[in-house]
Design an enzyme around this catalytic site. Structure first.
Site, PDB file in Angstrom:
ATOM      1  CE  LYS A   1      -2.240  -5.195   2.464  1.00 45.98           C
ATOM      2  NZ  LYS A   1      -3.374  -5.998   2.022  1.00 45.98           N
TER       3      LYS A   1
ATOM      4  CB  ALA B   1      -9.604  -1.782  -8.971  1.00 38.81           C
ATOM      5  CB  VAL B   2     -12.521  -3.949  -5.242  1.00 34.20           C
ATOM      6  CG1 VAL B   2     -13.467  -4.996  -4.672  1.00 34.20           C
ATOM      7  CG2 VAL B   2     -11.115  -4.520  -5.349  1.00 34.20           C
ATOM      8  N   GLY B   3     -14.577  -1.721  -5.865  1.00 37.53           N
ATOM      9  CA  GLY B   3     -15.913  -1.168  -5.592  1.00 37.53           C
ATOM     10  C   GLY B   3     -16.724  -0.940  -6.861  1.00 37.53           C
ATOM     11  N   GLY B   4     -16.061  -0.500  -7.927  1.00 41.13           N
ATOM     12  CA  GLY B   4     -16.772  -0.272  -9.195  1.00 41.13           C
ATOM     13  C   GLY B   4     -17.390  -1.566  -9.702  1.00 41.13           C
TER      14      GLY B   4
ATOM     15  NE  ARG C   1      -3.711   0.037   2.156  1.00 42.24           N
ATOM     16  CZ  ARG C   1      -4.868  -0.144   2.772  1.00 42.24           C
ATOM     17  NH1 ARG C   1      -5.185   0.625   3.798  1.00 42.24           N
ATOM     18  NH2 ARG C   1      -5.710  -1.082   2.406  1.00 42.24           N
TER      19      ARG C   1
ATOM     20  CB  ALA D   1     -12.997   3.756   0.230  1.00 42.87           C
TER      21      ALA D   1
ATOM     22  CG  ASN E   1      -7.617  -5.655   3.473  1.00 45.03           C
ATOM     23  OD1 ASN E   1      -8.024  -6.808   3.611  1.00 45.03           O
ATOM     24  ND2 ASN E   1      -6.932  -5.265   2.412  1.00 45.03           N
TER      25      ASN E   1
ATOM     26  NE  ARG F   1     -11.754   5.826  -9.923  1.00 44.89           N
ATOM     27  CZ  ARG F   1     -10.602   5.648  -9.330  1.00 44.89           C
ATOM     28  NH1 ARG F   1     -10.545   5.626  -8.027  1.00 44.89           N
ATOM     29  NH2 ARG F   1      -9.507   5.453 -10.009  1.00 44.89           N
TER      30      ARG F   1
HETATM   31  P1  NAD Z   1      -8.769   1.561  -5.396  1.00 43.11           P
HETATM   32  O1  NAD Z   1      -7.726   2.520  -4.963  1.00 43.11           O
HETATM   33  O2  NAD Z   1      -8.849   1.163  -6.823  1.00 43.11           O
HETATM   34  O3  NAD Z   1     -10.213   2.115  -4.982  1.00 43.11           O
HETATM   35  C1  NAD Z   1     -10.489   2.828  -3.827  1.00 43.11           C
HETATM   36  C2  NAD Z   1     -11.556   3.855  -4.189  1.00 43.11           C
HETATM   37  O4  NAD Z   1     -11.993   4.486  -2.994  1.00 43.11           O
HETATM   38  C3  NAD Z   1     -11.052   4.955  -5.127  1.00 43.11           C
HETATM   39  O5  NAD Z   1     -11.972   5.154  -6.166  1.00 43.11           O
HETATM   40  C4  NAD Z   1     -10.960   6.168  -4.216  1.00 43.11           C
HETATM   41  O6  NAD Z   1     -11.140   7.388  -4.889  1.00 43.11           O
HETATM   42  C5  NAD Z   1     -12.097   5.866  -3.251  1.00 43.11           C
HETATM   43  N1  NAD Z   1     -12.041   6.589  -1.984  1.00 43.11           N
HETATM   44  C6  NAD Z   1     -10.941   6.915  -1.264  1.00 43.11           C
HETATM   45  N2  NAD Z   1     -11.317   7.589  -0.136  1.00 43.11           N
HETATM   46  C7  NAD Z   1     -12.670   7.639  -0.165  1.00 43.11           C
HETATM   47  C8  NAD Z   1     -13.638   8.186   0.705  1.00 43.11           C
HETATM   48  N3  NAD Z   1     -13.306   8.807   1.836  1.00 43.11           N
HETATM   49  N4  NAD Z   1     -14.947   8.061   0.385  1.00 43.11           N
HETATM   50  C9  NAD Z   1     -15.304   7.429  -0.764  1.00 43.11           C
HETATM   51  N5  NAD Z   1     -14.426   6.915  -1.637  1.00 43.11           N
HETATM   52  C10 NAD Z   1     -13.132   7.025  -1.339  1.00 43.11           C
HETATM   53  O7  NAD Z   1      -8.588   0.261  -4.447  1.00 43.11           O
HETATM   54  P2  NAD Z   1      -9.209  -1.181  -4.685  1.00 43.11           P
HETATM   55  O8  NAD Z   1      -8.187  -2.069  -5.277  1.00 43.11           O
HETATM   56  O9  NAD Z   1     -10.552  -1.051  -5.307  1.00 43.11           O
HETATM   57  O10 NAD Z   1      -9.367  -1.671  -3.170  1.00 43.11           O
HETATM   58  C11 NAD Z   1     -10.409  -1.162  -2.363  1.00 43.11           C
HETATM   59  C12 NAD Z   1     -10.268  -1.722  -0.947  1.00 43.11           C
HETATM   60  O11 NAD Z   1     -10.339  -3.142  -1.001  1.00 43.11           O
HETATM   61  C13 NAD Z   1      -8.938  -1.391  -0.269  1.00 43.11           C
HETATM   62  O12 NAD Z   1      -9.171  -1.170   1.089  1.00 43.11           O
HETATM   63  C14 NAD Z   1      -8.113  -2.656  -0.472  1.00 43.11           C
HETATM   64  O13 NAD Z   1      -7.139  -2.833   0.550  1.00 43.11           O
HETATM   65  C15 NAD Z   1      -9.195  -3.705  -0.369  1.00 43.11           C
HETATM   66  N6  NAD Z   1      -8.849  -4.952  -1.049  1.00 43.11           N
HETATM   67  C16 NAD Z   1      -8.532  -4.941  -2.350  1.00 43.11           C
HETATM   68  C17 NAD Z   1      -8.189  -6.129  -2.984  1.00 43.11           C
HETATM   69  C18 NAD Z   1      -7.851  -6.161  -4.447  1.00 43.11           C
HETATM   70  O14 NAD Z   1      -7.766  -7.257  -5.006  1.00 43.11           O
HETATM   71  N7  NAD Z   1      -7.692  -5.030  -5.111  1.00 43.11           N
HETATM   72  C19 NAD Z   1      -8.189  -7.330  -2.260  1.00 43.11           C
HETATM   73  C20 NAD Z   1      -8.561  -7.309  -0.908  1.00 43.11           C
HETATM   74  C21 NAD Z   1      -8.880  -6.102  -0.312  1.00 43.11           C
HETATM   75  C1  PPY Z   2      -5.225  -8.441   0.094  1.00 41.92           C
HETATM   76  O1  PPY Z   2      -5.975  -9.402  -0.158  1.00 41.92           O
HETATM   77  O2  PPY Z   2      -5.508  -7.606   0.975  1.00 41.92           O
HETATM   78  C2  PPY Z   2      -3.974  -8.285  -0.604  1.00 41.92           C
HETATM   79  O3  PPY Z   2      -3.085  -7.605  -0.127  1.00 41.92           O
HETATM   80  C3  PPY Z   2      -3.805  -8.944  -1.929  1.00 41.92           C
HETATM   81  C4  PPY Z   2      -2.819 -10.070  -1.883  1.00 41.92           C
HETATM   82  C5  PPY Z   2      -3.273 -11.336  -1.603  1.00 41.92           C
HETATM   83  C6  PPY Z   2      -2.374 -12.384  -1.580  1.00 41.92           C
HETATM   84  C7  PPY Z   2      -1.055 -12.153  -1.857  1.00 41.92           C
HETATM   85  C8  PPY Z   2      -0.595 -10.876  -2.103  1.00 41.92           C
HETATM   86  C9  PPY Z   2      -1.494  -9.830  -2.142  1.00 41.92           C
END
Ligand code: NAD
Ligand code: PPY
Length: 353
Positions: free
Chosen positions: A77, A184-187, A41, A238, A261, A209
């Site tokens: 992490k 990326a995830v929320g969308g 991160r 987020a 997380n 967005r």
């Molecule tokens: P990302 O950065 O693509 O998306 C986060 C979104 O949240 C962005 O659009 C950002 O503008 C928005 N945001 C930030 N602050 C905000 C606020 N105060 N109010 C509303 N929106 C806000 O990240 P991501 O990859 O979509 O991951 C989202 C969450 O999921 C993170 O906490 C990440 O640790 C967790 N996560 C992601 C993955 C993965 O595979 N990408 C896996 C497990 C957990």
């Molecule tokens: C997460 O799931 O929060 C991650 O950090 C993604 C991930 C999962 C497994 C290996 C490396 C990164």
């Protein structure tokens, strides 16, 4: 800093780079089930202690995620504490930061494997991989599994359907789902919920967005209204720490299921949600789709079908969490920790001596 250093994890690596004003933290929480893994991160922090603390809490969540998901890895992490917002850093600075981070990872010699997280991408993993092999989620062209975001969203969606049925909402059709963060995830979570007939309410801090969301026909609320807008399912996608005990006592939702997380700021928030009859899907269960994608493809040699099947299984794991919670009169967060411990003990028992 004293509190931060009184930490029960296995390893902390810290480093500072005066030239860019960047600090680096890698925390390995547990190696009991295998080499540690968890994403990198990159963000700004009020203090270095905050960055170290965040790395520890995120690493601990990875330990729980791997254990409850029956994946043979430990939890770790990385946090890169940036001197300025990520988008304002020029390419030379960012590449220097990534090169130093890769050196740090490489020194751990496989004790810790990284992957993408907030503000790091598969393209960044390709750059890390120039220096170290201990990287998941490189681009598909470079032989990696690519972004885990879509599969994380698929798992969150499974968790959302299971939770909705568990708490009496039934199908998502016609239900109000509030997605906080359209990244990326929320969308993708929002899209899947909309396709299932849910009525979407969303917020983000990035204007483009929100324009996309309006084109999809979804309602937009300001970011500060995310936890006060009535909805059936609140989906934090987020950052973590969104539900503290005060918000838990007031949240106008029937269920909470998101990708972020460490959604709960503290354990008491989970207990308050339970007292109020709000069904909470623990994040380290619901968001394991990313780990299935990365570890499944890159360590275990799983096919796309196996990854998809295991991701669907998040619903079954969550159903077990709800059963343990009800049988013992405890929060779902505590129940999921018990299930993670049981599964870790079973996995350790299965490791040949
Ligand atoms: P990302 O950065 O693509 O998306 C986060 C979104 O949240 C962005 O659009 C950002 O503008 C928005 N945001 C930030 N602050 C905000 C606020 N105060 N109010 C509303 N929106 C806000 O990240 P991501 O990859 O979509 O991951 C989202 C969450 O999921 C993170 O906490 C990440 O640790 C967790 N996560 C992601 C993955 C993965 O595979 N990408 C896996 C497990 C957990
Ligand atoms: C997460 O799931 O929060 C991650 O950090 C993604 C991930 C999962 C497994 C290996 C490396 C990164």
């Amino acid at each position: 800093m004293d509190d931060v250093l009184r930490w029960d994890g296995e390893l902390t690596l810290i480093r500072h780079d005066s030239l860019t004003g960047t600090s680096f933290v890698i925390r390995v929480d547990s190696l009991q089930l295998g080499q540690a893994a968890g994403g990198t991160r990159a963000a700004q922090y009020e203090s270095f202690a905050d960055a170290v603390d965040e790395a520890g809490r995120l690493a601990a969540a990875m330990t729980l995620k791997m254990a409850v998901s029956n994946l043979p890895m430990g939890g770790g992490k990385s946090v890169i504490a940036l001197p300025a917002p990520r988008r304002s850093l020029d390419e030379t600075t960012w590449h220097r930061i990534l090169a130093l981070h890769a050196e740090n990872i490489d020194k751990l010699n496989g004790t810790y494997w990284t992957g993408p997280d907030v503000n790091t991408t598969s393209a960044d993993m390709d750059i890390l991989n120039r220096t170290t092999e201990f990287v998941f989620g490189r681009s598909i062209e470079r032989g990696g599994a690519g972004s885990s975001a879509d599969n994380t969203a698929a798992g969150v969606f499974e968790a959302m359907k299971t939770t909705a049925h568990h708490c009496g909402l039934g199908d998502l059709a016609g239900r109000a789902v509030l997605v906080q963060g359209l990244g990326a995830v929320g969308g993708r979570v929002a899209t899947l919920a909309a396709e299932a007939g849910a009525v979407l309410v969303v917020c983000d801090v990035v204007t483009e967005r929100l324009e996309w969301a309006r084109q999809c026909g979804w309602s937009v609320v300001p970011p500060e209204a995310a936890v006060s807008t009535p909805c059936d399912i609140f989906s934090p996608c987020a950052l973590g720490g969104v539900i503290d005990r005060t918000i838990a006592a007031q949240l106008p939702a029937t269920a909470v299921v998101g990708a972020a997380n460490n959604i709960l700021a503290d354990e008491s928030a989970g207990a308050i949600l339970r007292e109020r009859g709000i069904a909470y899907a623990p994040d380290f269960v619901a968001n394991a789709g990313g780990a299935f994608h990365l570890v499944g493809h890159e360590v275990l040699g799983w096919s796309d079908e196996t990854v998809a099947g295991r991701t669907k299984g998040i619903g079954d794991t969550l159903a077990q969490v709800f059963s343990i919670s009800e049988a013992n009169g405890i929060s779902t967060d505590s129940a999921a920790r018990i299930l993670a411990r049981q599964r870790a003990e079973a996995a350790r028992g299965a490791i040949p001596a």
